[in-house]
Write a protein that holds these residues in place. Structure first.
Motif, mmCIF file in Angstrom:
data_model
loop_
_atom_site.group_PDB
_atom_site.id
_atom_site.type_symbol
_atom_site.label_atom_id
_atom_site.label_comp_id
_atom_site.label_asym_id
_atom_site.label_seq_id
_atom_site.Cartn_x
_atom_site.Cartn_y
_atom_site.Cartn_z
ATOM 1 N N ASN A 154 -63.824 16.946 4.637
ATOM 2 C CA ASN A 154 -63.381 16.924 6.028
ATOM 3 C C ASN A 154 -62.993 18.296 6.556
ATOM 4 N N GLU A 155 -62.770 19.271 5.672
ATOM 5 C CA GLU A 155 -62.279 20.575 6.100
ATOM 6 C C GLU A 155 -63.292 21.708 5.940
ATOM 7 N N ILE A 156 -64.298 21.531 5.106
ATOM 8 C CA ILE A 156 -65.227 22.606 4.807
ATOM 9 C C ILE A 156 -66.034 23.007 6.035
ATOM 10 N N GLU A 157 -66.285 24.312 6.153
ATOM 11 C CA GLU A 157 -67.097 24.836 7.246
ATOM 12 C C GLU A 157 -68.554 24.448 7.032
ATOM 13 N N MET A 158 -69.190 23.888 8.069
ATOM 14 C CA MET A 158 -70.571 23.415 7.937
ATOM 15 C C MET A 158 -71.473 23.908 9.059
ATOM 16 N N GLY A 159 -71.050 24.953 9.748
ATOM 17 C CA GLY A 159 -71.846 25.506 10.839
ATOM 18 C C GLY A 159 -70.968 26.323 11.761
ATOM 19 N N ASP A 160 -71.535 26.861 12.814
ATOM 20 C CA ASP A 160 -70.782 27.664 13.772
ATOM 21 C C ASP A 160 -69.861 26.765 14.590
ATOM 22 N N GLY A 161 -68.588 26.764 14.227
ATOM 23 C CA GLY A 161 -67.615 25.908 14.899
ATOM 24 C C GLY A 161 -67.646 24.469 14.440
ATOM 25 N N VAL A 162 -68.397 24.188 13.375
ATOM 26 C CA VAL A 162 -68.559 22.822 12.863
ATOM 27 C C VAL A 162 -67.821 22.698 11.536
ATOM 28 N N TYR A 163 -66.902 21.740 11.453
ATOM 29 C CA TYR A 163 -66.083 21.572 10.252
ATOM 30 C C TYR A 163 -66.051 20.107 9.841
#
Length: 226
Positions: A154-163
Motif C-alpha cells: 500500500n505504500e510502495i512507489e509505483m509510478g510518478d505520483g502513484v503509490y
C-alpha cells in the motif's frame, strides 16, 4: 556536569525507544497516512512545474489479488515468510555481484523496504541503514508477516505520483487490485526498482525480461501461508 550529561543521554535513549516502539505499535493497527518519500516527490513535481500528486488508496490485505502478493515475493524477497527481517544470503550475493559490476543490486528484504518507506527519509547512508535495521526488527517483533506485506503493497512507489497497489492497478489497468492477473501483477512488480523510469504497460526489453523472470519465480514458489 558529567552526571548531568549522562542523565540527559539516558532520558534521550528512553524517550527515543519509547516513541519509536509506540510508533511501530500504532501502525500495527493504524494505516500510515503518508510517507516522507511521497512528500519529497510532491515537492519535486511542483519544482518541475507539475501539479502536486499523491495518488494513493489503501486496500486491505484481502482486497489485494493473490498473484500480486506472489509477484512481490517472487520479485523482491523469496524467503520473506522464512526470515526475521534479514536475508543474509541475499545480502552476500548482492555484495559479491556489486563488487564485479557497475550496475548495483540491492539485498533488502520486503521487511527492510517497508521500514525505510514508512519510517525513514529518502536517501542512502550508513546511519539510515542502521535506523532501517532497527525499525525492521521492531516490525518483525510487533507486526505479522501479513501486516508487513499489506503495508508494503500500500505504500510502495509505483509510478510518478502513484503509490500502492490499488492506485497502480487503477492507473495501469483500470481495475481494482483484487482483480489483477498474474501477468499484470508480475508487470507491476517488474518496475519496483525504478518506478519513475519503467512502465508495466509500456515496458522496455529489460523490464519484459524482469516480468518473465518474476513469472518463472512465481511458479516456483510454494504456498504462501500468511
Amino acid at each position: 556536569m558529567l552526571k548531568l550529561i549522562l542523565r540527559f543521554i539516558k532520558l534521550f535513549v528512553i524517550f527515543y525507544f519509547g516513541i519509536t516502539i509506540f510508533w511501530v505499535l500504532l501502525y500495527r493497527f493504524v494505516n500510515p497516512p503518508v510517507t516522507l518519500l511521497m512528500i519529497e516527490r510532491g515537492f519535486e513535481r511542483k519544482s518541475d512545474g507539475k501539479d502536486w500528486k499523491i495518488d494513493k488508496k489503501w486496500v486491505s490485505f484481502d482486497d489485494i489479488s493473490d498473484p500480486m502478493k506472489r509477484a512481490a515475493v517472487a520479485a523482491e524477497d523469496q524467503r520473506f515468510l522464512d526470515h526475521f527481517g534479514f536475508d543474509f544470503k541475499a545480502m552476500e550475493k548482492a555484495i559479491d555481484k556489486n563488487s564485479h559490476s557497475h550496475k548495483l543490486i540491492g539485498g533488502s528484504t520486503i521487511s527492510q523496504q517497508t521500514a525505510k518507506n514508512v519510517f525513514l527519509w529518502p536517501g542512502r547512508s550508513y546511519i539510515r541503514k542502521g535506523f532501517e535495521a532497527y525499525f525492521t526488527i521492531l516490525e518483525e517483533l510487533f507486526w505479522s508477516k501479513k501486516r508487513i506485506m499489506e503495508v508494503y503493497l500500500n505504500e510502495i512507489e509505483m509510478g510518478d505520483g502513484v503509490y500502492g497497489v490499488e492506485a497502480a492497478a487503477q492507473t495501469y489497468y483500470h481495475k481494482d487490485a483484487k482483480d489483477l492477473t498474474k501477468h499484470e501483477a508480475a508487470a507491476i512488480a517488474s518496475i519496483f526498482p525504478d518506478p519513475l523510469k519503467w512502465s508495466p504497460t509500456n515496458p522496455s526489453g529489460y523490464v519484459q525480461h524482469r516480468q518473465y523472470l518474476i513469472l518463472k519465480n512465481m511458479r516456483r514458489l510454494g504456498p504462501l501461508d500468511f
